[in-house]
Design an enzyme around this catalytic site. Structure first.
Site, mmCIF file in Angstrom:
data_model
loop_
_atom_site.group_PDB
_atom_site.id
_atom_site.type_symbol
_atom_site.label_atom_id
_atom_site.label_comp_id
_atom_site.label_asym_id
_atom_site.label_seq_id
_atom_site.Cartn_x
_atom_site.Cartn_y
_atom_site.Cartn_z
ATOM 1 N N ASP A 15 43.171 -9.648 64.462
ATOM 2 C CA ASP A 15 43.076 -10.731 65.438
ATOM 3 C C ASP A 15 42.265 -10.251 66.641
ATOM 4 O O ASP A 15 42.089 -9.044 66.840
ATOM 5 C CB ASP A 15 44.492 -11.142 65.846
ATOM 6 N N ASP A 17 41.926 -12.129 70.404
ATOM 7 C CA ASP A 17 42.546 -12.319 71.720
ATOM 8 C C ASP A 17 43.985 -11.818 71.725
ATOM 9 O O ASP A 17 44.795 -12.221 70.889
ATOM 10 C CB ASP A 17 42.537 -13.802 72.099
ATOM 11 N N ASP A 185 49.017 -10.117 67.383
ATOM 12 C CA ASP A 185 49.867 -9.985 68.562
ATOM 13 C C ASP A 185 50.909 -11.090 68.685
ATOM 14 O O ASP A 185 51.655 -11.108 69.668
ATOM 15 C CB ASP A 185 49.012 -9.984 69.837
#
Length: 231
Positions: A15, A17, A185
């Site tokens: 991922d 961001d 995240d």
């Protein structure tokens, strides 16, 4: 350290961001400039980082709709198509102009990616950010050489937490989901990974819609990506 058998993993999906780059500053700046282009009451709204952290993660469209809905208690998000289209055009313009300027690569990310590359692991970036913005950000931050393949929120028909982007990544990589590690995240990443059949590793420092990441169903959580050690 977190030991992970190298023999169990053929590739890594990462991922963007909140996992590789802290982009909250970019989002805040672009959204603040966006609302300044809109009529009242949006024009005078002060965009705070804590609010953006809760809203970010499900794509730019949802981010904008969530902010407009927060400002006017939901009216714009459901009824005012013209307002959303104006906001969307403004946001794209401003985000393109500042992309990467107010963001920072998280500590340990470059070293971790270099180590995974050295271990012979193909990597693909899968993000809900539009692919063009993602490529520009990776280039700006010096991470583009690790990711010849970038799958954005507009690459396939559905975004994370739907498994479609991850399954598409596995298809492009020529790997099976069960041997393709998802690194993210948030619950978006974990839910997509579980649905796709990928193992999932989460970082503790990301956004996760403002919620504690240790409550998310994942195989492991690390504080820095360099804590992952292939054995």
């Amino acid at each position: 350290m977190l030991d992970w058998p190298r023999s169990n993993v053929d590739a890594v999906i990462v991922d963007l961001d909140g996992t590789m780059v802290d982009t909250l500053g970019d989002f805040v700046q672009a959204l603040q400039r966006m609302v300044a282009d809109l009529p009242l009451p949006y024009r005078d709204f002060v965009v705070e980082q804590a609010l953006v952290e809760r809203l970010v993660g499900k794509g730019s469209e949802n981010l904008i709709k969530g902010l407009l809905a927060h400002i006017d208690q939901g009216v714009a998000a459901t009824d005012n198509v013209a307002l959303f289209e104006q906001a969307w055009a403004s946001y794209q313009h401003h985000y393109r102009a500042i992309n990467g300027r107010y963001s920072e690569v998280y500590p340990g990310v470059r070293d971790a990616l270099a180590g995974w590359q050295q271990a012979g692991l193909p990597m693909v970036c899968v993000t809900n950010k539009p692919a063009a913005f993602a490529r520009d950000l990776l280039q700006e931050k010096g991470l583009a050489p690790f990711f010849p393949l970038v799958i954005g929120g507009d690459t396939v028909a559905r975004k994370k937490p739907d498994p479609m982007p991850l399954l598409h990544a596995c298809e492009r990589l020529g790997t099976v989901p069960g041997r393709t590690l998802m690194v993210g995240d948030s619950s978006n990443d974990a839910q997509a990974a579980r649905a796709a059949g990928c193992p999932v590793l989460l970082v503790s420092y990301g956004y996760n819609h403002g919620e504690p990441v240790d409550q998310v169903d994942a195989d492991a959580v690390v504080d820095r990506l360099t804590q992952l050690r292939w054995i």
